[in-house]
Design a protein around this motif. Structure first.
Motif, PDB file in Angstrom:
ATOM      1  N   PHE A 178      53.784  17.715  64.125  1.00 36.40           N
ATOM      2  CA  PHE A 178      54.909  17.686  63.188  1.00 36.40           C
ATOM      3  C   PHE A 178      56.018  18.624  63.657  1.00 36.40           C
ATOM      4  O   PHE A 178      57.211  18.319  63.525  1.00 36.40           O
ATOM      5  N   LEU A 179      55.626  19.775  64.189  1.00 35.25           N
ATOM      6  CA  LEU A 179      56.627  20.742  64.664  1.00 35.25           C
ATOM      7  C   LEU A 179      57.425  20.161  65.823  1.00 35.25           C
ATOM      8  O   LEU A 179      58.663  20.276  65.858  1.00 35.25           O
ATOM      9  N   MET A 180      56.741  19.532  66.776  1.00 29.36           N
ATOM     10  CA  MET A 180      57.425  18.958  67.923  1.00 29.36           C
ATOM     11  C   MET A 180      58.336  17.800  67.504  1.00 29.36           C
ATOM     12  O   MET A 180      59.359  17.538  68.138  1.00 29.36           O
ATOM     13  N   ALA A 181      57.937  17.107  66.433  1.00 32.44           N
ATOM     14  CA  ALA A 181      58.777  16.029  65.914  1.00 32.44           C
ATOM     15  C   ALA A 181      59.871  16.574  65.014  1.00 32.44           C
ATOM     16  O   ALA A 181      60.679  15.805  64.492  1.00 32.44           O
ATOM     17  N   GLU A 182      59.901  17.902  64.835  1.00 41.07           N
ATOM     18  CA  GLU A 182      60.886  18.599  64.012  1.00 41.07           C
ATOM     19  C   GLU A 182      60.911  18.063  62.584  1.00 41.07           C
ATOM     20  O   GLU A 182      61.959  17.794  62.003  1.00 41.07           O
ATOM     21  N   VAL A 212      61.734  27.389  70.750  1.00 41.58           N
ATOM     22  CA  VAL A 212      63.098  27.343  70.210  1.00 41.58           C
ATOM     23  C   VAL A 212      63.976  26.463  71.097  1.00 41.58           C
ATOM     24  O   VAL A 212      64.760  25.643  70.603  1.00 41.58           O
ATOM     25  N   GLN A 213      63.831  26.608  72.412  1.00 40.66           N
ATOM     26  CA  GLN A 213      64.617  25.799  73.334  1.00 40.66           C
ATOM     27  C   GLN A 213      64.260  24.317  73.224  1.00 40.66           C
ATOM     28  O   GLN A 213      65.129  23.439  73.287  1.00 40.66           O
ATOM     29  N   ALA A 237      68.556  26.830  62.636  1.00 40.99           N
ATOM     30  CA  ALA A 237      67.593  26.773  63.728  1.00 40.99           C
ATOM     31  C   ALA A 237      66.373  27.616  63.410  1.00 40.99           C
ATOM     32  O   ALA A 237      66.478  28.708  62.860  1.00 40.99           O
ATOM     33  N   VAL A 238      65.199  27.102  63.756  1.00 38.61           N
ATOM     34  CA  VAL A 238      63.954  27.831  63.556  1.00 38.61           C
ATOM     35  C   VAL A 238      63.727  28.742  64.758  1.00 38.61           C
ATOM     36  O   VAL A 238      63.783  28.304  65.906  1.00 38.61           O
ATOM     37  N   THR A 297      56.598  32.442  74.230  1.00 36.73           N
ATOM     38  CA  THR A 297      56.204  31.180  73.580  1.00 36.73           C
ATOM     39  C   THR A 297      57.199  30.790  72.498  1.00 36.73           C
ATOM     40  O   THR A 297      57.616  29.622  72.401  1.00 36.73           O
ATOM     41  N   GLN A 298      57.580  31.754  71.675  1.00 33.70           N
ATOM     42  CA  GLN A 298      58.543  31.469  70.613  1.00 33.70           C
ATOM     43  C   GLN A 298      59.883  31.032  71.185  1.00 33.70           C
ATOM     44  O   GLN A 298      60.495  30.065  70.706  1.00 33.70           O
TER      45      GLN A 298
END
Length: 488
Positions: free
Chosen positions: A143-147, A284-285, A311-312, A279-280
């Motif tokens: 889900f995170l990668m799919a934003e 973010v990028q 932006a997260v 990692t963070q």
């Protein structure tokens, strides 16, 4: 005996059910049903505690049980001294007393149960945590990668206040479970553990996936407490590897190994925080390279899609190092002075805070209607000191010091523990003792963080009883009655 009655009287089955239910209470979509089930499990646990005491005299057989019994009795006296409080707070104080007693005489006292293969019980719990945390972690990261993040009722999925929480209630709970999952993976790699438990080894693909997924989750949730727990676990295990292989050391060896442990600790500390920042920044990028996030907000009336341009960054919105804890601890100090001898009881923290401070206890407003239950000092030791007073705190410390003194001696004396889970559990407990200085832990909360500590403490006590059998400790006489010396 019928199968139903046998299941009801099965303390091992209860422990597994209770721990799994509390684990599920950390999962956002399972929180409400888990707490509904927990009500019935709690009643079952109280019944088993009373039944086992009447049948097996659990308290008298519990190692260092006299200090725990004294703590429970002191807590009961504390409740009696605050009966002027409302019925709600008195009821919560009683529930908390029963919870404390269950921690002591159902979870820690596992060593009093004859013919119990505790490794099999531990294996079942570890396997569940590994499987469940891996699947939930993969879903959350997908889900995170799919934003995609969304809200259901008051629960925020995937992103919570600029931090990753995946499918869990908040980032701190995600961080703790991530460390616990890695700890479980470490134990599941021990040959002795698998052999004696009599179960099949968990696939290394599952274990590798679990470690990878939970390591990423730990880094993205930005929980400093969980990072300290992970770092502490790694450092204490390194200390064991350095000093636990031989029975005697020269002064030169002690100095050399101590310096090596210090260097290893510094490397672990700096490396993990450095990797977390990298990692963070990397995620973010990745997030910036795609379209703006879509946040789906859902309630019982309507579903709507909202686009969020913020932006997260996976960092705390509160930039203070203590995250507001220093103010909370100052409030705790003032409340402690209200009744320093016996304490005020867990159920009275919220009420006393509203009386003494204009804005109440810090963070309490964020809990809404659950504030009387959830309000805490985010420090396990301070919470015990305020709730149980000096008497309760001293009794708790005596128990803890006696337990850790004796188990430490055997961990570092026995050179046959290489493939045992004892060094893993010992390292986790030591790290947890430090973790509890900055998080909700140790005792006065009915949650997974607390009960998992007492579960591991109970399994560790099984090794202590093995190394120090009651028959070798002797007895003592008090008021004309003979008791086992292990009681004290």
């Amino acid at each position: 005996m019928s199968k139903f009655k046998k299941a009801v009287l099965d303390t091992s089955l209860f422990r597994r059910s209770y721990v799994i239910c509390l684990f599920c209470s950390n999962i956002s979509f399972a929180l409400i049903p888990a707490y509904l089930v927990l009500v019935f499990l709690f009643i079952w646990g109280v019944f088993l505690m009373i039944y086992n005491e009447r049948k097996n005299h659990t308290v008298l057989k519990t190692r260092y049980g006299i200090w725990l019994l004294a703590f429970v009795l002191t807590s009961f006296v504390t409740i009696l001294t605050h009966l002027a409080s409302s019925l709600l707070y008195n009821a919560y104080n009683l529930i908390m007393l029963l919870h404390v007693a269950m921690c002591f005489f159902v979870f820690y006292s596992v060593h009093t149960e004859k013919h119990l293969n505790f490794r099999r019980e531990l294996y079942s719990i570890c396997r569940f945590i590994v499987y469940c945390s891996t699947v939930l972690g993969i879903v959350g990261l997908a889900f995170l990668m799919a934003e995609i993040s969304f809200e259901v009722l008051w629960l925020k999925f995937i992103i919570f206040e600029n931090r990753f929480d995946g499918m869990f209630v908040n980032p701190n709970q995600l961080g703790f479970i991530a460390v616990v999952a890695i700890f479980c993976c470490h134990m599941l790699l021990k040959k002795d553990f698998i052999t004696i438990s009599g179960r099949e080894r968990v696939s290394r693909i599952w274990i590798g996936s679990c470690i990878a997924v939970n390591a990423i989750s730990l880094l993205l949730c930005d929980s400093n407490g969980a990072m300290i727990l992970m770092i502490g676990y790694a450092i204490f295990f390194v200390v064991y590897k350095m000093f636990g292989s031989e029975s005697k050391f020269t002064v030169r060896q002690i100095v050399t190994k101590s310096a090596a442990c210090l260097a290893a600790g510094l490397v672990i500390l700096t490396s993990l925080f450095f990797v977390r920042n990298i990692t963070q920044a990397g995620f973010v990028q990745i997030m910036k390279s795609t379209a703006e996030s879509t946040i789906v907000s859902s309630d019982s009336l309507t579903d709507k899609i909202v686009h969020d341009e913020a932006a997260v960054t996976f960092e705390h919105e509160n930039k203070n190092l203590d995250s507001g804890r220093f103010k909370l601890w100052k409030q705790a100090a003032k409340m402690f002075m209200q009744n320093p001898i016996l304490g005020i009881g867990k159920g009275n923290i919220y009420e006393y805070g509203n009386r003494m401070f204009e804005d109440g206890i810090k963070f309490s407003k964020g809990y809404g209607i659950l504030a009387p239950i959830m309000t805490d000092f985010h420090n396990g030791y301070i919470t015990i000191l305020v709730c149980s007073g000096i008497i309760g705190f001293v009794l708790f410390c005596i128990f803890g010091l006696r337990f850790f003194k004796h188990i430490t001696i055997h961990v570092f004396r026995d050179d046959s523990l290489k493939e045992s889970v004892l060094p893993c559990m010992y390292s986790f407990l030591c790290a947890y003792v430090i973790y509890s200085f900055i998080e909700v832990g140790l005792l006065y909360n009915i949650n997974f963080m607390v009960i998992f500590f007492w579960l591991i403490l109970g399994y560790t006590s099984c090794f202590l009883v093995k190394y120090e059998p009651n028959r070798e400790l002797g007895t003592f006489v008090l008021f004309g009655k003979t008791f086992r010396r292990g009681l004290i």
